[in-house]
Design a protein around this motif. Sequence first.
Motif, PDB file in Angstrom:
ATOM      1  N   ASN A   9       6.391 -16.882  27.739  1.00 16.94           N
ATOM      2  CA  ASN A   9       6.208 -15.805  27.038  1.00 16.94           C
ATOM      3  C   ASN A   9       4.818 -15.053  27.304  1.00 16.94           C
ATOM      4  O   ASN A   9       4.975 -13.926  27.190  1.00 16.94           O
ATOM      5  CB  ASN A   9       6.053 -16.349  25.356  1.00 16.94           C
ATOM      6  CG  ASN A   9       7.476 -16.606  25.060  1.00 16.94           C
ATOM      7  OD1 ASN A   9       8.676 -16.201  25.160  1.00 16.94           O
ATOM      8  ND2 ASN A   9       7.517 -17.736  24.133  1.00 16.94           N
TER       9      ASN A   9
ATOM     10  N   ASP B  81      17.090 -14.048  30.726  1.00 17.59           N
ATOM     11  CA  ASP B  81      16.969 -12.715  30.109  1.00 17.59           C
ATOM     12  C   ASP B  81      15.520 -11.736  30.687  1.00 17.59           C
ATOM     13  O   ASP B  81      15.874 -10.752  30.749  1.00 17.59           O
ATOM     14  CB  ASP B  81      16.686 -12.606  28.626  1.00 17.59           C
ATOM     15  CG  ASP B  81      17.953 -12.993  27.862  1.00 17.59           C
ATOM     16  OD1 ASP B  81      19.040 -13.198  28.706  1.00 17.59           O
ATOM     17  OD2 ASP B  81      18.207 -13.507  26.623  1.00 17.59           O
TER      18      ASP B  81
ATOM     19  N   LYS C  67       7.757 -22.924  27.596  1.00 13.51           N
ATOM     20  CA  LYS C  67       8.020 -21.671  26.946  1.00 13.51           C
ATOM     21  C   LYS C  67       6.579 -20.900  26.555  1.00 13.51           C
ATOM     22  O   LYS C  67       6.789 -19.588  26.592  1.00 13.51           O
ATOM     23  CB  LYS C  67       8.411 -22.254  25.348  1.00 13.51           C
ATOM     24  CG  LYS C  67       9.676 -22.812  25.553  1.00 13.51           C
ATOM     25  CD  LYS C  67      10.129 -23.284  24.139  1.00 13.51           C
ATOM     26  CE  LYS C  67      11.387 -24.280  23.902  1.00 13.51           C
ATOM     27  NZ  LYS C  67      11.831 -24.731  22.875  1.00 13.51           N
TER      28      LYS C  67
ATOM     29  N   THR D  54       7.239 -27.825  25.966  1.00 11.20           N
ATOM     30  CA  THR D  54       6.752 -27.220  24.828  1.00 11.20           C
ATOM     31  C   THR D  54       5.233 -27.784  24.823  1.00 11.20           C
ATOM     32  O   THR D  54       4.736 -28.521  25.495  1.00 11.20           O
ATOM     33  CB  THR D  54       7.283 -27.669  23.624  1.00 11.20           C
ATOM     34  OG1 THR D  54       7.072 -29.343  23.603  1.00 11.20           O
ATOM     35  CG2 THR D  54       8.613 -27.290  23.336  1.00 11.20           C
TER      36      THR D  54
ATOM     37  N   LYS E 152      17.851 -19.243  28.421  1.00  9.23           N
ATOM     38  CA  LYS E 152      18.220 -17.987  27.783  1.00  9.23           C
ATOM     39  C   LYS E 152      16.616 -16.996  28.131  1.00  9.23           C
ATOM     40  O   LYS E 152      16.932 -15.890  28.573  1.00  9.23           O
ATOM     41  CB  LYS E 152      18.291 -17.935  26.451  1.00  9.23           C
ATOM     42  CG  LYS E 152      18.374 -16.355  25.807  1.00  9.23           C
ATOM     43  CD  LYS E 152      18.995 -16.256  24.311  1.00  9.23           C
ATOM     44  CE  LYS E 152      18.883 -15.071  23.857  1.00  9.23           C
ATOM     45  NZ  LYS E 152      19.900 -14.102  24.748  1.00  9.23           N
ATOM     46  N   ILE E 153      15.429 -17.610  27.935  1.00  8.33           N
ATOM     47  CA  ILE E 153      14.265 -17.040  28.243  1.00  8.33           C
ATOM     48  C   ILE E 153      14.145 -16.479  29.599  1.00  8.33           C
ATOM     49  O   ILE E 153      13.885 -15.410  30.295  1.00  8.33           O
ATOM     50  CB  ILE E 153      13.037 -17.563  27.701  1.00  8.33           C
ATOM     51  CG1 ILE E 153      12.836 -17.941  26.165  1.00  8.33           C
ATOM     52  CG2 ILE E 153      11.912 -17.165  28.175  1.00  8.33           C
ATOM     53  CD1 ILE E 153      11.928 -18.709  25.784  1.00  8.33           C
TER      54      ILE E 153
ATOM     55  N   SER F 121      13.658 -28.985  30.765  1.00  7.65           N
ATOM     56  CA  SER F 121      13.455 -27.723  30.495  1.00  7.65           C
ATOM     57  C   SER F 121      14.713 -26.678  31.062  1.00  7.65           C
ATOM     58  O   SER F 121      15.146 -25.720  30.078  1.00  7.65           O
ATOM     59  CB  SER F 121      12.120 -27.047  31.156  1.00  7.65           C
ATOM     60  OG  SER F 121      10.925 -27.557  30.901  1.00  7.65           O
TER      61      SER F 121
ATOM     62  N   ASP G 243      17.587 -26.901  28.955  1.00  2.99           N
ATOM     63  CA  ASP G 243      17.341 -26.412  27.360  1.00  2.99           C
ATOM     64  C   ASP G 243      17.945 -25.148  27.301  1.00  2.99           C
ATOM     65  O   ASP G 243      17.485 -24.034  27.944  1.00  2.99           O
ATOM     66  CB  ASP G 243      15.872 -26.654  27.203  1.00  2.99           C
ATOM     67  CG  ASP G 243      15.471 -26.207  25.887  1.00  2.99           C
ATOM     68  OD1 ASP G 243      15.192 -24.917  25.494  1.00  2.99           O
ATOM     69  OD2 ASP G 243      15.483 -26.957  24.821  1.00  2.99           O
ATOM     70  N   GLU G 244      18.551 -24.925  26.274  1.00  2.36           N
ATOM     71  CA  GLU G 244      19.485 -23.570  26.153  1.00  2.36           C
ATOM     72  C   GLU G 244      18.567 -22.614  25.679  1.00  2.36           C
ATOM     73  O   GLU G 244      18.428 -21.429  26.347  1.00  2.36           O
ATOM     74  CB  GLU G 244      20.422 -23.680  24.782  1.00  2.36           C
ATOM     75  CG  GLU G 244      21.445 -24.704  25.062  1.00  2.36           C
ATOM     76  CD  GLU G 244      22.739 -24.053  25.702  1.00  2.36           C
ATOM     77  OE1 GLU G 244      22.776 -23.032  26.117  1.00  2.36           O
ATOM     78  OE2 GLU G 244      23.743 -24.705  26.105  1.00  2.36           O
ATOM     79  N   GLU G 245      17.453 -22.772  24.852  1.00  2.30           N
ATOM     80  CA  GLU G 245      16.439 -21.883  24.584  1.00  2.30           C
ATOM     81  C   GLU G 245      15.604 -21.465  25.956  1.00  2.30           C
ATOM     82  O   GLU G 245      15.405 -20.142  26.110  1.00  2.30           O
ATOM     83  CB  GLU G 245      15.274 -22.211  23.502  1.00  2.30           C
ATOM     84  CG  GLU G 245      14.584 -21.064  23.079  1.00  2.30           C
ATOM     85  CD  GLU G 245      13.529 -21.534  22.137  1.00  2.30           C
ATOM     86  OE1 GLU G 245      12.745 -21.044  21.638  1.00  2.30           O
ATOM     87  OE2 GLU G 245      13.636 -22.753  21.550  1.00  2.30           O
ATOM     88  N   ILE G 246      15.003 -22.316  26.575  1.00  2.00           N
ATOM     89  CA  ILE G 246      14.463 -21.765  27.731  1.00  2.00           C
ATOM     90  C   ILE G 246      15.230 -21.206  28.946  1.00  2.00           C
ATOM     91  O   ILE G 246      14.846 -20.313  29.562  1.00  2.00           O
ATOM     92  CB  ILE G 246      13.672 -23.300  28.482  1.00  2.00           C
ATOM     93  CG1 ILE G 246      12.546 -23.782  27.499  1.00  2.00           C
ATOM     94  CG2 ILE G 246      13.200 -23.018  29.722  1.00  2.00           C
ATOM     95  CD1 ILE G 246      12.148 -25.081  27.908  1.00  2.00           C
TER      96      ILE G 246
END
Length: 859
Positions: A223, A156, A219, A210, A152-153, A144, A147-150
């Motif tokens: 969210n 941010d 994720k 995930t 960023k979340i 996690s 992980d680039e996407e996690i």
Amino acid sequence: MIRVAWRRSASTNSRVEHARRLAAAFLRAESPQQNSGGHVRCFRLLHPPDERSPLHRHPRAACYVSSSVFMSMASEGTPSPPHKHTNRLAEERSPYLLQHAHNPVDWYPWGQDAFDRAKHEDKPIFLSVGYSTCHWCHVMERESFEDEEIGKILSDHFVCVKVDREERPDVDKVYMTFVQATCGGGGWPMSVWLTPDLRPFIGGTYFPPTDHGRRPGLKTVLNRIIEQWQNNRPALESTGERILEELKKGTAVAAKPGESPPPAPEVANRCFQQLAHSYEEEYGGFRDAPKFPTPVNLMFLMSYWSVNRSTSEGVEALRMALHTLRMMALGGIHDHVAQGFHRYSTDSSWHVPHFEKMLYDQAQLAVAYIAASQVSGEQLFADVAKDILLYVSRDLSDKSGGFYSAEDADSVPASGGPEKREGAFCVWTASEVRELLPDVVEGATGAATQADIFAHHYGVKEQGNVAPEQDPHGELQGQNVLIVRYSVELTAARFGLSVERAEELLAEARGRMAKAREARPRPHLDTKMLASWNGLMLSAYATVGAVLGDKALLERAVQAGNFLREHLWDAERQTMFRSCYRGDEMEVQQISPPISGFLGDYAFVVRGALDLYEATLQTEWLRWAEELQLRQDALFWDQQGGGYFCSDPSDGTVLLQLKEDQDGAEPSANSVSASNLLRLSHYCGRREWLQRSQQLLAAFSDRLTRVPIALPEMVQALMAEHSELQQIVICGQRDAPDTSSLLAAVHSLFLPHKLLMHTDGDADGFLHERLPVLSSMSRPEGGATAYVCQDSTCSPPVTDPQELRRTRRAEMNREGNALRTTRRKPTCYIGRTRRSLGLLSFNPNSHFSAGFYLQGDFF
């Protein structure tokens, strides 16, 4: 079992239970993932509160996990420079924080900068807590936090804070209490979401990245929290605030006005009964699987026996302790090649361990094994104690005198490849054993090689000796975890050798394998040096060195004491620091500002200093112990309710002022403090410390009365307070042979409720200043003389070491001399279990022979 007892205790506390219901109600309202019955699937690891390391329900993984959480076991890879990302953790010294310095997450260390940003940007805080040798912390980072996407979340929408639980146990305890109360369990990695003013509103432990079926991933959780923070924030804040208030009420520990400590015999008997109920007969220990060493339980059982020798319960307590220590020593949890003990066993027979090695385990087990040698006179236990300290001296020692925290379980296999595997540094294939030990042994039956003898003794099999159910991820396929399957006597008989020759061959084989293992890639070493764990290790070297009369061990103990005073104690500010670190040039480094010490740092170092005095008779350590205790009292003592807070109550960032009420992988600092205060009251002539010890015990009266199994270390302190410490005063020149002989006599006996003092007639010395009565103790015959005093009465002077031993044994036997009448018919079992592998003739004059288990007790 202790976990069951703890949960029963928690469930009867209406406030804590109410907090759990509040959290559950929130999750039911907000979580998209519910089971068909409408109950919450709480995102958590079920971590037993009595143990430090989390456990997975799979026998070899590192964490308990509820059935609602999906766990994937990805393998660790080596980092590939150059780093794509670098965050502010790169400026930290904690090995755990540095492991996350190149995540694509905007991590902050715990501190005001993070709190200010959260308030300024009005964002929730994501708090992630772990430690550098935590297997599932590695897994969550890999899956996690890399992980680039996690990343960023997280960066941010949250202010992300990473905490090393070993650096900041105060922060860990607060939020772990929240997670345990709202989820029914906890563990590491710990994941908690906080408001900008640090109030938790949702928590858990490991999250997969995930979703997996009905199981939500990180994720999804992130969210959902973002959505709720934007659209339903008052409910989040209200729920968190209400839970926190309930926890403040539910975790309070305080004595009622005028309350006294509970009756020691009743509490001790109940503690024994609770341990006996959870005891596992076959291999020892206090649960089926996984099994932890739990030295606090073993030390209690031996102390319980020491004052209950005349009862069948006392006999049983000692049998339980010695059997458990023996089975652990023979098992795979014990590193037979390079010494030391792994964190815990994933099975009931102590065979397949979680391979992490922790400093605090080594410290406490060394003391437990040397106590067992005092009780039984058996060399096996003394040898294990020495081996533990050999491992620590070799692999966990800094040149400054300090001790490192831990070695990881995972490492790259010797065969190469990028993936780390748990236990790779420690396990062996049968072919490796044959290649290392190819020589035919002269005179051995069937032209056996040294490898044949070694494989027979340590259970090495061609296909590996780890059962598939103990290796759910296939990391140990074809590998062998060494475990003593036969006594040396049986191994010798099997190959037609003398016992001496068999011992020689096995020792030589272990040496060859240790040398071969040194060539393998080593696991990660956490070079953080903690005051509290160094205090525990100081006690171990001092105690074992004194019992064995080993000058090298005593010198190492003094070096450790000097390290603590030089690097972790600020005499000018009267402040203990929590930690220091090994620098790039092998120098000792400190962060700026350093982390101030917590209750455990003071309590464990005070105990270490007292043990070091009894081992060396150097009063400088008594002076320092007194100084530390005065500072501990000023910082942490609760004037209203009694007992000590775990952290400085003036720290506004710590939302719960807790008094830890669990002796687990480490004893609680309040338990240790109860004994320290009692000892210091006698050494320093301070009656107020005796009263303070009694107030502390009274504050924990409810826990001690209902679930003493949760506080076996504190029960020992209660027993000591009830029975009155016996002061053994040795009068004589400190380094004279006759003084040394009397001291050796005292150290040879297991006397858990004794206080050792030395006087050489110096009326200006530390002890004479505080205890003027010592001036009346003379040496009638001019040589070294011993006095045994209790309750203001002293025995006649003794000059002969053997007489001193006999006197002490006679006094102990008067406490209960029916032991021999309660013993069972002696039966000697040889091998790993009671369903055993052979029966040899029994010598009634040699009751405890190495490698044997005796059904019955003979003292």
